[in-house]
Design a protein around this motif. Structure first.
Motif, short mmCIF file in Angstrom:
data_model
loop_
_atom_site.label_atom_id
_atom_site.label_comp_id
_atom_site.label_asym_id
_atom_site.label_seq_id
_atom_site.Cartn_x
_atom_site.Cartn_y
_atom_site.Cartn_z
N ASP A 187 2.03 -1.62 -7.60
CA ASP A 187 1.49 -0.55 -6.81
C ASP A 187 1.37 -1.27 -5.48
OD1 ASP A 187 1.02 2.16 -7.57
OD2 ASP A 187 -0.07 1.27 -9.30
N PRO A 188 1.33 -0.34 -4.35
CA PRO A 188 1.15 -0.67 -3.04
C PRO A 188 -0.45 -0.80 -2.79
CG PRO A 188 1.61 1.54 -2.91
CD PRO A 188 1.87 1.14 -4.47
N LEU A 189 -0.78 -1.88 -1.74
CA LEU A 189 -2.12 -2.26 -1.63
C LEU A 189 -2.50 -2.21 -0.17
CD1 LEU A 189 -2.49 -5.46 -3.93
CD2 LEU A 189 -3.28 -2.99 -4.28
N PRO A 190 -3.67 -1.51 0.11
CA PRO A 190 -4.61 -1.15 -0.53
C PRO A 190 -4.11 0.36 -1.27
CG PRO A 190 -5.32 -1.68 1.58
CD PRO A 190 -3.86 -1.57 1.74
N VAL A 235 2.40 -13.25 -10.89
CA VAL A 235 2.09 -12.34 -9.71
C VAL A 235 2.70 -12.50 -8.63
CG1 VAL A 235 -0.10 -13.71 -9.06
CG2 VAL A 235 -0.11 -11.32 -8.51
N SER A 236 3.10 -11.60 -7.65
CA SER A 236 3.70 -11.81 -6.60
C SER A 236 3.48 -10.58 -5.56
CB SER A 236 5.21 -11.84 -6.80
OG SER A 236 5.57 -12.44 -5.66
N ARG A 237 3.97 -10.82 -4.25
CA ARG A 237 4.02 -9.58 -3.19
C ARG A 237 5.43 -9.22 -3.10
NH1 ARG A 237 0.18 -10.59 2.03
NH2 ARG A 237 0.23 -8.14 2.75
N LEU A 238 5.63 -8.08 -3.03
CA LEU A 238 6.88 -7.66 -2.83
C LEU A 238 7.00 -6.41 -1.99
CD1 LEU A 238 8.86 -8.20 -6.24
CD2 LEU A 238 9.29 -9.10 -4.06
N PRO A 239 8.23 -6.00 -1.04
CA PRO A 239 8.02 -4.99 -0.58
C PRO A 239 8.84 -3.92 -1.29
CG PRO A 239 9.98 -6.57 0.24
CD PRO A 239 9.15 -7.16 -0.75
N TYR A 240 8.19 -2.71 -1.33
CA TYR A 240 8.64 -1.45 -1.88
C TYR A 240 9.31 -0.81 -0.90
CZ TYR A 240 8.61 3.21 -4.48
OH TYR A 240 8.99 4.36 -4.73
N VAL A 241 10.69 -0.70 -0.73
CA VAL A 241 11.38 -0.10 0.37
C VAL A 241 12.01 1.05 -0.15
CG1 VAL A 241 12.99 -0.54 2.14
CG2 VAL A 241 11.88 -2.47 1.23
N TYR A 242 11.97 2.20 0.64
CA TYR A 242 12.70 3.48 0.35
C TYR A 242 13.52 4.09 1.55
CZ TYR A 242 8.37 5.74 1.88
OH TYR A 242 7.30 5.99 2.75
N LYS A 243 14.50 4.72 1.40
CA LYS A 243 15.02 5.34 2.36
C LYS A 243 14.47 6.44 2.94
CE LYS A 243 19.88 5.91 2.25
NZ LYS A 243 21.15 6.28 1.96
N SER A 244 13.92 6.37 4.12
CA SER A 244 13.23 7.14 4.76
C SER A 244 13.51 8.87 4.63
CB SER A 244 13.19 7.24 6.40
OG SER A 244 12.34 8.05 6.73
N VAL A 245 12.75 9.74 4.10
CA VAL A 245 13.26 11.14 4.21
C VAL A 245 13.30 11.83 5.40
CG1 VAL A 245 12.22 11.43 1.82
CG2 VAL A 245 10.66 11.88 3.83
N VAL A 252 8.61 0.92 4.30
CA VAL A 252 8.31 -0.20 3.34
C VAL A 252 6.73 -0.10 3.23
CG1 VAL A 252 8.09 -2.89 3.23
CG2 VAL A 252 9.78 -1.82 4.69
N LEU A 253 6.63 -0.16 1.69
CA LEU A 253 5.24 -0.31 1.30
C LEU A 253 5.13 -1.83 0.70
CD1 LEU A 253 4.76 3.06 -0.76
CD2 LEU A 253 4.22 2.46 1.68
N ASP A 254 3.60 -2.05 0.81
CA ASP A 254 3.25 -3.46 0.47
C ASP A 254 2.93 -3.72 -1.04
OD1 ASP A 254 2.97 -6.24 1.04
OD2 ASP A 254 1.31 -5.81 2.66
N ASP A 255 3.75 -4.08 -1.89
CA ASP A 255 3.49 -4.02 -3.19
C ASP A 255 3.02 -5.05 -4.03
OD1 ASP A 255 4.17 -1.19 -3.71
OD2 ASP A 255 5.21 -1.89 -5.31
N CYS A 256 2.19 -5.22 -4.95
CA CYS A 256 1.71 -6.19 -5.80
C CYS A 256 2.72 -5.93 -7.01
CB CYS A 256 0.04 -6.39 -5.90
SG CYS A 256 -0.18 -4.98 -7.12
N VAL A 257 2.93 -7.04 -7.71
CA VAL A 257 3.49 -6.98 -9.15
C VAL A 257 2.94 -7.99 -9.83
CG1 VAL A 257 5.98 -7.27 -10.22
CG2 VAL A 257 5.70 -6.29 -7.82
N ILE A 258 2.50 -7.53 -10.84
CA ILE A 258 1.74 -8.39 -11.93
C ILE A 258 2.52 -8.10 -13.46
CG2 ILE A 258 -0.52 -9.00 -13.06
CD1 ILE A 258 -1.76 -7.33 -11.03
#
Length: 263
Positions: A187-190, A235-245, A252-258
């Motif tokens: 999920d993106p944080l915050p 646990v890591s930090r990864l960019p969640y990237v999507y093509k802009s609508v 880019v959203l700032d995701d945590c992955v666990i």
């Protein structure tokens, strides 16, 4: 929303259990190719006009699926491999909230069987077109959709912050996971909890909505992972990237992955 993808974390701000399993990824070939495609083939004015028109008669999320818009990237295949213990390769994956399967696609080499769940009918059709088993369902109200303890890995990627009952969803999802299996959350944080397609607030709160990225991750771990007796593996930090609508490149959203093991 960061301007550039972030991968680094100040682990001194994390609980000991997360510090011990933190893994720093980096931008790889899959993400580089995705960003190049977003810039080379942005959504067009016609895409936006069709999306606007469809959104007047169906939920915007469903309209994305109908039109095949809004491609996204979170995990490449090597990153999936880093999150899934090698002894679970070749097992069964349940991907909850798989969207059109953009992220699920990269998990395909690791599993003998992948099952996806989506609430939007258009997303289910897209998943079927990719060759995935897919069900239109909401497991917050269907806790017996699958036999209990029947999947080796369950992924819930960028879903909890868009659910009315995220903790109920997680509890039901864990029932489908075998003992010793792995749950992968992102999920993106915050967190900015918002029920997809509705205007009211979620009925179950996750916290993790204010402070540094590290503080939010720590709070999410305390509020969500610890109460379910899950053991963090990675646990890591990864960019969640999507093509802009809006037709301009990507966002880019700032995701945590666990990744956590079920006891």
């Amino acid at each position: 929303m960061p301007e550039d993808p972030r991968y680094d974390v100040d682990t001194r701000e994390l609980p000991q259990a997360l510090r011990e399993v933190f893994t720093q990824f980096e931008q790889d070939e899959a993400l580089t190719a995705f960003l190049a495609d977003c810039n080379a083939h942005p959504h067009t004015w016609l895409d936006m006009a069709l999306l606007f028109g469809l959104s007047q008669i169906t939920e915007t999320y469903n309209a994305h699926g109908i039109l095949g818009l809004y491609p996204m990237h979170l995990l490449s295949t090597p990153q999936w491999e880093a999150l899934v213990p090698i002894e679970l390769y070749g097992g069964r994956l349940l991907d909850i909230g798989a969207g059109q399967g953009f992220v699920t696609e990269y998990a395909r080499p690791l599993f003998s069987e992948i099952t996806a769940i989506e609430t939007a009918s258009s997303m289910v059709r897209r998943l079927h077109a990719r060759g995935f088993r897919a069900h239109q369902a909401d497991i917050t109200t269907e806790p017996n959709l699958f036999p209990h303890e029947s999947f080796d890995v369950v992924s819930i990627l960028n879903v909890l912050d868009r659910c009315e009952h995220p903790l109920t969803l997680l509890t039901h999802a864990l029932q489908f996971l075998k003992p010793g299996g792995v749950l992968i959350l992102s999920d993106p944080l915050p967190l900015e909890q918002r029920v997809r397609g509705n205007i009211h607030a979620p009925k179950e709160q996750l916290g993790a909505s204010a402070g540094t990225w590290e503080k939010c991750l720590s709070e999410l771990y305390t509020n969500v992972v610890v109460p379910h007796n899950l053991t963090p593996l990675c646990v890591s930090r990864l960019p969640y990237v999507y093509k802009s609508v809006d037709g301009v490149g990507f966002e880019v959203l700032d995701d945590c992955v666990i990744a956590c093991r079920k006891g």
